[in-house]
Design an enzyme around this catalytic site. Structure first.
Site, PDB file in Angstrom:
ATOM      1  N   CYS A  12      -8.784   3.381   2.009  1.00 41.93           N
ATOM      2  CA  CYS A  12      -7.994   2.647   0.976  1.00 41.93           C
ATOM      3  C   CYS A  12      -6.573   3.129   1.318  1.00 41.93           C
ATOM      4  CB  CYS A  12      -8.607   2.741  -0.188  1.00 41.93           C
ATOM      5  SG  CYS A  12      -7.407   2.304  -1.487  1.00 41.93           S
ATOM      6  N   SER A  13      -5.618   2.247   1.719  1.00 45.90           N
ATOM      7  CA  SER A  13      -4.167   2.769   1.597  1.00 45.90           C
ATOM      8  C   SER A  13      -3.788   3.172   0.325  1.00 45.90           C
ATOM      9  CB  SER A  13      -3.438   1.458   2.235  1.00 45.90           C
ATOM     10  OG  SER A  13      -3.394   0.418   1.241  1.00 45.90           O
TER      11      SER A  13
END
Length: 118
Positions: A12-13
């Site tokens: 997940c960024s």
């Protein structure tokens, strides 16, 4: 050195961004990869309390297909029933969750992390 725990998804960024922020501080960071490690109802209830929320739905990803297919919005579901669904489907948990002492924040937006250091 202050101890911080992050419920982290390395894919997940936003979770990666939170890790960068935490790593830039002088902290002892414990990484909990909630998609890989076991979660139980006590952990989720503790997080809910640390976040200061009454409804577990407030820490879930309501746009996930599973959220809709499991009918989590159904008002007849109890908190314990929802927690059981989350244990079986941890990708429903909003991320990243940052914990310091007895407080937690969901780092969306990232500025929420600063609330732990006030």
């Amino acid at each position: 050195m202050e101890k911080i725990k992050i419920w982290h998804n390395p894919k997940c960024s936003k979770s990666k961004q939170a890790m960068q922020i935490l790593e830039s501080k002088d902290l002892n960071i414990e990484i909990f990869q909630y998609l890989e490690e076991d979660i139980d109802s006590i952990m989720l209830k503790d997080i809910k309390t640390m976040l200061g929320i009454d409804d577990i739905r407030d820490m879930l990803r309501s746009k996930e297909d599973e959220y809709k297919s499991l009918d989590i919005e159904n008002p007849s579901l109890t908190q314990d029933e929802i927690i059981d669904l989350v244990i079986k489907t941890p990708k429903l948990i909003e991320r990243p969750i940052i914990i310091k002492d007895d407080k937690a924040v969901i780092a969306r937006p990232m500025e929420n992390i600063d609330k732990l250091f006030i």
